[in-house]
Write a protein that holds these residues in place. Structure first.
Motif, PDB file in Angstrom:
ATOM      1  N   LYS A  48       0.826  -1.202   0.000  1.00 59.00           N
ATOM      2  CA  LYS A  48       0.000   0.000   0.000  1.00 59.00           C
ATOM      3  C   LYS A  48       0.867   1.261   0.000  1.00 59.00           C
ATOM      4  CE  LYS A  48      -4.118   1.822   2.200  1.00 59.00           C
ATOM      5  NZ  LYS A  48      -5.104   1.645   3.264  1.00 59.00           N
ATOM      6  N   LEU A  49       1.927   1.260   0.800  1.00 66.24           N
ATOM      7  CA  LEU A  49       2.840   2.402   0.827  1.00 66.24           C
ATOM      8  C   LEU A  49       3.538   2.578  -0.521  1.00 66.24           C
ATOM      9  CD1 LEU A  49       4.419   1.997   4.380  1.00 66.24           C
ATOM     10  CD2 LEU A  49       2.808   3.753   3.616  1.00 66.24           C
ATOM     11  N   GLU A  50       3.951   1.484  -1.116  1.00 64.13           N
ATOM     12  CA  GLU A  50       4.604   1.542  -2.423  1.00 64.13           C
ATOM     13  C   GLU A  50       3.640   2.078  -3.483  1.00 64.13           C
ATOM     14  OE1 GLU A  50       7.627   0.883  -5.379  1.00 64.13           O
ATOM     15  OE2 GLU A  50       7.641   1.204  -3.219  1.00 64.13           O
ATOM     16  N   LEU A  51       2.389   1.661  -3.423  1.00 65.48           N
ATOM     17  CA  LEU A  51       1.388   2.151  -4.362  1.00 65.48           C
ATOM     18  C   LEU A  51       1.178   3.656  -4.208  1.00 65.48           C
ATOM     19  CD1 LEU A  51      -0.755   1.554  -6.518  1.00 65.48           C
ATOM     20  CD2 LEU A  51      -2.346   1.078  -4.665  1.00 65.48           C
ATOM     21  N   GLN A  52       1.099   4.132  -2.967  1.00 68.64           N
ATOM     22  CA  GLN A  52       0.944   5.569  -2.728  1.00 68.64           C
ATOM     23  C   GLN A  52       2.131   6.346  -3.267  1.00 68.64           C
ATOM     24  OE1 GLN A  52       0.410   5.738   1.510  1.00 68.64           O
ATOM     25  NE2 GLN A  52      -1.819   5.515   1.395  1.00 68.64           N
ATOM     26  N   ARG A  53       3.341   5.825  -3.044  1.00 69.83           N
ATOM     27  CA  ARG A  53       4.540   6.495  -3.535  1.00 69.83           C
ATOM     28  C   ARG A  53       4.547   6.548  -5.056  1.00 69.83           C
ATOM     29  NH1 ARG A  53       9.034   5.567  -5.847  1.00 69.83           N
ATOM     30  NH2 ARG A  53       8.814   3.321  -5.939  1.00 69.83           N
ATOM     31  N   MET A  54       4.170   5.454  -5.679  1.00 74.51           N
ATOM     32  CA  MET A  54       4.188   5.396  -7.138  1.00 74.51           C
ATOM     33  C   MET A  54       3.107   6.296  -7.750  1.00 74.51           C
ATOM     34  SD  MET A  54       5.120   1.455  -7.899  1.00 74.51           S
ATOM     35  CE  MET A  54       5.792   1.707  -9.520  1.00 74.51           C
ATOM     36  N   LYS A  55       1.945   6.401  -7.092  1.00 75.06           N
ATOM     37  CA  LYS A  55       0.903   7.305  -7.570  1.00 75.06           C
ATOM     38  C   LYS A  55       1.376   8.751  -7.514  1.00 75.06           C
ATOM     39  CE  LYS A  55      -3.336   4.697  -6.745  1.00 75.06           C
ATOM     40  NZ  LYS A  55      -4.596   4.633  -5.976  1.00 75.06           N
ATOM     41  N   ALA A  56       2.037   9.119  -6.422  1.00 73.22           N
ATOM     42  CA  ALA A  56       2.556  10.483  -6.283  1.00 73.22           C
ATOM     43  C   ALA A  56       3.617  10.751  -7.351  1.00 73.22           C
ATOM     44  CB  ALA A  56       3.135  10.689  -4.885  1.00 73.22           C
ATOM     45  N   GLU A  57       4.482   9.786  -7.588  1.00 74.38           N
ATOM     46  CA  GLU A  57       5.523   9.946  -8.602  1.00 74.38           C
ATOM     47  C   GLU A  57       4.908  10.072  -9.998  1.00 74.38           C
ATOM     48  OE1 GLU A  57       9.366   7.528 -10.395  1.00 74.38           O
ATOM     49  OE2 GLU A  57       8.636   7.048  -8.394  1.00 74.38           O
ATOM     50  N   LEU A  58       3.880   9.288 -10.275  1.00 76.29           N
ATOM     51  CA  LEU A  58       3.200   9.364 -11.568  1.00 76.29           C
ATOM     52  C   LEU A  58       2.550  10.730 -11.757  1.00 76.29           C
ATOM     53  CD1 LEU A  58       2.182   8.068 -14.178  1.00 76.29           C
ATOM     54  CD2 LEU A  58       0.237   7.196 -12.879  1.00 76.29           C
TER      55      LEU A  58
END
Length: 93
Positions: free
Chosen positions: A61-71
């Protein structure tokens, strides 16, 4: 056969016969000489092993949040570069 220890490979192959090849538990137990109770236990254990644990879910979940922000940031940068390219293309005409 009480107390007989089976290797992980043996258990995996028995489970594969049930899950992937579609053989019945009773059929596999008779063919392999293992109790159907043991096969059900191995099957249950393998299904539990396949489920991610709570720590893995939190990390994902944390990785998904980080990747969404980066996208989101990358998309904004791309849009800015598109506008800049269009602006400079207009100037060179």
């Amino acid at each position: 056969m009480r107390g007989t220890r089976y290797t992980a490979e043996f258990k995996a192959e028995a489970i594969k016969q049930i899950t992937e090849r579609g053989h019945g538990v009773v059929e596999v137990s008779k063919r392999l000489g293992v109790s159907d109770k043991s096969l059900y236990a191995w099957l249950k254990q393998s299904q539990q092993d396949d489920l991610p644990n709570a720590k893995d879910l939190v990390a994902l979940k944390l990785e998904l949040q980080r990747m969404k922000a980066e996208l989101k940031r990358t998309t904004k940068e791309r849009d800015i570069l598109k506008k800049a390219a269009a602006y400079f293309a207009k100037l060179s005409d």
